[in-house]
Design a protein around this motif. Structure first.
Motif, mmCIF file in Angstrom:
data_model
loop_
_atom_site.group_PDB
_atom_site.id
_atom_site.type_symbol
_atom_site.label_atom_id
_atom_site.label_comp_id
_atom_site.label_asym_id
_atom_site.label_seq_id
_atom_site.Cartn_x
_atom_site.Cartn_y
_atom_site.Cartn_z
ATOM 1 N N PRO A 65 0.832 -1.211 0.000
ATOM 2 C CA PRO A 65 0.000 0.000 0.000
ATOM 3 C C PRO A 65 0.863 1.256 0.000
ATOM 4 C CG PRO A 65 -0.731 -1.573 1.670
ATOM 5 C CD PRO A 65 0.592 -2.062 1.162
ATOM 6 N N PRO A 66 0.400 2.343 -0.633
ATOM 7 C CA PRO A 66 1.139 3.612 -0.577
ATOM 8 C C PRO A 66 1.315 4.037 0.881
ATOM 9 C CG PRO A 66 -0.628 3.724 -2.197
ATOM 10 C CD PRO A 66 -0.833 2.460 -1.427
ATOM 11 N N LEU A 67 2.535 4.373 1.266
ATOM 12 C CA LEU A 67 2.788 4.620 2.685
ATOM 13 C C LEU A 67 3.098 6.075 2.973
ATOM 14 C CD1 LEU A 67 6.111 4.927 3.402
ATOM 15 C CD2 LEU A 67 6.052 2.530 2.741
ATOM 16 N N SER A 68 2.718 6.499 4.163
ATOM 17 C CA SER A 68 3.100 7.815 4.668
ATOM 18 C C SER A 68 4.147 7.688 5.771
ATOM 19 C CB SER A 68 1.869 8.560 5.202
ATOM 20 O OG SER A 68 1.219 7.810 6.214
ATOM 21 N N PRO A 77 10.634 -10.020 14.057
ATOM 22 C CA PRO A 77 11.396 -9.513 12.911
ATOM 23 C C PRO A 77 10.639 -9.511 11.595
ATOM 24 C CG PRO A 77 12.769 -10.935 14.268
ATOM 25 C CD PRO A 77 11.378 -11.057 14.811
ATOM 26 N N GLY A 78 9.601 -10.318 11.461
ATOM 27 C CA GLY A 78 8.866 -10.347 10.203
ATOM 28 C C GLY A 78 7.823 -9.263 10.054
ATOM 29 N N LEU A 79 7.511 -8.536 11.120
ATOM 30 C CA LEU A 79 6.390 -7.603 11.086
ATOM 31 C C LEU A 79 6.828 -6.180 10.742
ATOM 32 C CD1 LEU A 79 4.117 -8.515 14.133
ATOM 33 C CD2 LEU A 79 3.890 -9.201 11.757
ATOM 34 N N VAL A 80 6.181 -5.609 9.732
ATOM 35 C CA VAL A 80 6.363 -4.211 9.368
ATOM 36 C C VAL A 80 4.978 -3.574 9.305
ATOM 37 C CG1 VAL A 80 7.122 -2.599 7.582
ATOM 38 C CG2 VAL A 80 8.487 -4.633 8.088
ATOM 39 N N ALA A 81 4.814 -2.456 9.983
ATOM 40 C CA ALA A 81 3.547 -1.726 9.978
ATOM 41 C C ALA A 81 3.688 -0.502 9.088
ATOM 42 C CB ALA A 81 3.157 -1.312 11.391
ATOM 43 N N ILE A 82 2.674 -0.286 8.256
ATOM 44 C CA ILE A 82 2.678 0.816 7.295
ATOM 45 C C ILE A 82 1.482 1.707 7.566
ATOM 46 C CG2 ILE A 82 2.356 1.405 4.852
ATOM 47 C CD1 ILE A 82 3.816 -1.208 4.177
ATOM 48 N N GLY A 87 -5.349 6.677 6.525
ATOM 49 C CA GLY A 87 -5.473 6.305 7.921
ATOM 50 C C GLY A 87 -5.505 4.816 8.164
ATOM 51 N N THR A 88 -5.571 4.011 7.115
ATOM 52 C CA THR A 88 -5.519 2.564 7.282
ATOM 53 C C THR A 88 -4.120 2.142 7.722
ATOM 54 O OG1 THR A 88 -7.195 2.225 5.577
ATOM 55 C CG2 THR A 88 -5.832 0.342 6.135
ATOM 56 N N ILE A 89 -4.048 1.240 8.696
ATOM 57 C CA ILE A 89 -2.780 0.671 9.128
ATOM 58 C C ILE A 89 -2.652 -0.696 8.469
ATOM 59 C CG2 ILE A 89 -1.324 0.077 11.081
ATOM 60 C CD1 ILE A 89 -2.358 3.044 10.899
ATOM 61 N N GLN A 104 -5.838 -2.724 9.388
ATOM 62 C CA GLN A 104 -6.522 -2.228 10.576
ATOM 63 C C GLN A 104 -7.147 -0.896 10.193
ATOM 64 O OE1 GLN A 104 -7.019 -3.612 13.637
ATOM 65 N NE2 GLN A 104 -8.249 -1.841 14.184
ATOM 66 N N ARG A 105 -8.451 -0.865 10.051
ATOM 67 C CA ARG A 105 -9.132 0.354 9.633
ATOM 68 C C ARG A 105 -9.512 1.194 10.838
ATOM 69 N NH1 ARG A 105 -13.006 -3.088 5.621
ATOM 70 N NH2 ARG A 105 -11.365 -3.788 4.193
ATOM 71 N N LEU A 106 -9.615 2.487 10.601
ATOM 72 C CA LEU A 106 -9.961 3.424 11.652
ATOM 73 C C LEU A 106 -11.404 3.888 11.502
ATOM 74 C CD1 LEU A 106 -6.735 5.597 11.585
ATOM 75 C CD2 LEU A 106 -7.242 3.689 13.108
ATOM 76 N N LYS A 107 -11.930 4.409 12.576
ATOM 77 C CA LYS A 107 -13.309 4.889 12.563
ATOM 78 C C LYS A 107 -13.479 6.059 11.618
ATOM 79 C CE LYS A 107 -16.915 6.539 15.736
ATOM 80 N NZ LYS A 107 -17.226 6.866 17.154
ATOM 81 N N PHE A 108 -12.492 6.974 11.582
ATOM 82 C CA PHE A 108 -12.540 8.140 10.718
ATOM 83 C C PHE A 108 -11.294 8.164 9.829
ATOM 84 C CE2 PHE A 108 -15.036 9.390 14.435
ATOM 85 C CZ PHE A 108 -16.211 9.823 13.828
ATOM 86 N N THR A 109 -11.507 8.383 8.547
ATOM 87 C CA THR A 109 -10.408 8.438 7.597
ATOM 88 C C THR A 109 -9.607 9.712 7.774
ATOM 89 O OG1 THR A 109 -11.632 7.144 5.964
ATOM 90 C CG2 THR A 109 -9.816 8.494 5.146
ATOM 91 N N ARG A 110 -8.283 9.574 7.968
ATOM 92 C CA ARG A 110 -7.379 10.719 7.965
ATOM 93 C C ARG A 110 -5.938 10.243 7.872
ATOM 94 N NH1 ARG A 110 -9.298 8.655 13.056
ATOM 95 N NH2 ARG A 110 -8.237 9.652 14.804
#
Length: 215
Positions: A65-68, A77-82, A87-89, A104-110
């Motif tokens: 996914p496009p990341l900020s 060691p295998g886990l990377v969070a983007i 606002g989606t994790i 992991q979706r959030l209640k409000f998009t931002r």
């Protein structure tokens, strides 16, 4: 999962980011290509010396996914969070070759401003200001801790981490997050146009603000 060897790393640099593993027992490093949206995991195969660096690719994930912002777990060691602009994790598993990732979706998009793992099972996310929700949220990633090298990623989407265990900072923009290495339950956050705050996250119901410095 493909393997190849090379030397003189990034003689012709691709646009992106390089991050060495935060786990002191792991010598691997990531290269994140921002334009092509590719994450590659490498391991050194020799000592760095003038004009030469030998390394081998051990994993490649395409079409991330496009990341900020992003962070790499020191405990798993295998886990990377983007974090993304929506606002989606997204959480990817470098040990999985299927290119599947969890959301992991959030209640409000931002916009997701910052993301950080501690050296245990916590993941903190700093978000753009929104009126009706907290902008600092912390999850326990324990349910993902049973991942084994080479294991397939579970088919879970939408709210893979469940509810956040800590939620702070209503209607403020959290621009940075970082856990103390020697105090993994202590989280320092930067608040846009306000300063920094430090939270003690020990205990689900006893987490509290313990320090504030105004800008």
């Amino acid at each position: 999962m493909s393997h190849y060897s090379n030397s003189k790393l990034l003689d012709r640099p691709e646009p992106g980011l390089i991050k060495w593993s935060p786990n002191p027992s792991d010598d691997n490093f990531l290269h994140v290509n921002l334009q092509q949206r590719v994450v590659q995991l490498y391991k050194p195969t020799g000592h760095a010396r003038r004009g030469r660096f030998d390394y081998e690719r051990v994993a490649k994930l395409d079409d991330i996914p496009p990341l900020s912002t992003y962070d790499w777990s020191p405990a798993y060691p295998g886990l990377v969070a983007i974090g993304t602009a929506s606002g989606t994790i997204n959480i990817i598993n470098l040990n999985d070759s299927t290119n599947h990732y969890l959301e992991q979706r959030l209640k409000f998009t931002r916009f997701c401003q910052a993301i950080a793992f501690n050296n245990g099972s916590l993941l903190a996310v700093g978000l753009e200001r929104v009126r009706n929700d907290q902008c600092l949220q912390v999850w326990d990633i324990n349910r993902l801790a049973e991942l084994k090298p080479g294991a397939s990623w579970p088919s879970l989407d939408g709210s893979v981490l469940g509810e956040a265990i800590h939620r702070f900072e209503p209607a403020t923009t959290v621009s940075s997050t970082k856990f103390f290495e020697d105090s993994p339950q202590t989280l320092v956050v930067g608040i846009r146009n306000q300063g920094i705050r430090i939270y003690d996250l020990r205990g689900t119901f006893n987490a509290r603000l313990i320090f504030e410095a105004l800008s």
